[in-house]
Design an enzyme around this catalytic site. Sequence first.
Site, PDB file in Angstrom:
ATOM      1  CB  ALA A  72       2.597  -0.023   6.714  1.00 49.45           C
ATOM      2  CB  VAL A  90       9.055  -0.352   8.056  1.00 47.90           C
ATOM      3  CG1 VAL A  90       9.234   1.162   7.929  1.00 47.90           C
ATOM      4  CG2 VAL A  90       8.533  -0.714   9.441  1.00 47.90           C
ATOM      5  CE  LYS A  91       5.754   0.658  -0.953  1.00 42.30           C
ATOM      6  NZ  LYS A  91       4.383   0.643  -1.549  1.00 42.30           N
ATOM      7  CG  LEU A  92      12.112   2.327   5.231  1.00 44.81           C
ATOM      8  CD1 LEU A  92      13.370   1.595   5.668  1.00 44.81           C
ATOM      9  CD2 LEU A  92      11.790   3.472   6.175  1.00 44.81           C
ATOM     10  CB  THR A 124      -0.907   0.047   1.248  1.00 46.30           C
ATOM     11  OG1 THR A 124      -0.090   0.056   2.410  1.00 46.30           O
ATOM     12  CG2 THR A 124      -1.847  -1.135   1.309  1.00 46.30           C
TER      13      THR A 124
END
Length: 218
Positions: free
Chosen positions: A60, A86-88, A27
């Site tokens: 996310a 965790v999307k970075l 997402t």
Amino acid sequence: MKFFIDTANLDQIREAQELGVLDGVTTNPSLMAKEGITGKNNILKHYVDICNIVEGDVSAEVNATDLEGMIREGEELAELHEQIVVKLPMTKDGVKAAKYFSDKGIKTNVTLVFSAGQALLAAKAGATYVSPFIGRLDDISTDGLNLIQEIREIYDNYGFETEILAASVRHTMHIVNCAKIGADVMTGPLSAITGLLKHPLTDSGLAQFIADYQKGNQ
């Protein structure tokens, strides 16, 4: 190959899950906004709702662009549910954050990757996933699939465990070609996944089977 769906739409996620082939969800803020999910608390709750539907990883995305902010937001996201990744962003601070979370055993997805060099840095930092955007490269007359091949060769050369998550997948042939060249994961819309079901010979063959059966039972 893992199948992720790129959406924040719970109905589409449920449909993909019921198909029996879904391995996770990706997402981003734009997808959340598209579903009318706004406000921090609502967004965090929506991530948990997604995790309660699927069994696999749910990416996310942090909104911060500085290292301190990414760490703060990432830790908050990771605490929501064990399935959260965790999307970075692929920036200097994003790579630093990936290393920070990797050292803590928190999964990460380094996104907005458009070169093999960027993918190499993400892997060196211990990212769980790296997300090359093949569709967006195709949009500017650059071969997105070639980037997947380059990353696959580099990762295989050195035994990196970072998984190649082919992102910005637009259609069924993107999925098939990514599978042929060794992408670990694809993420795309529900239409691209269900499109793999379709073939005119399947439809005509099934229609003939049904017609023959009905003739024999009249």
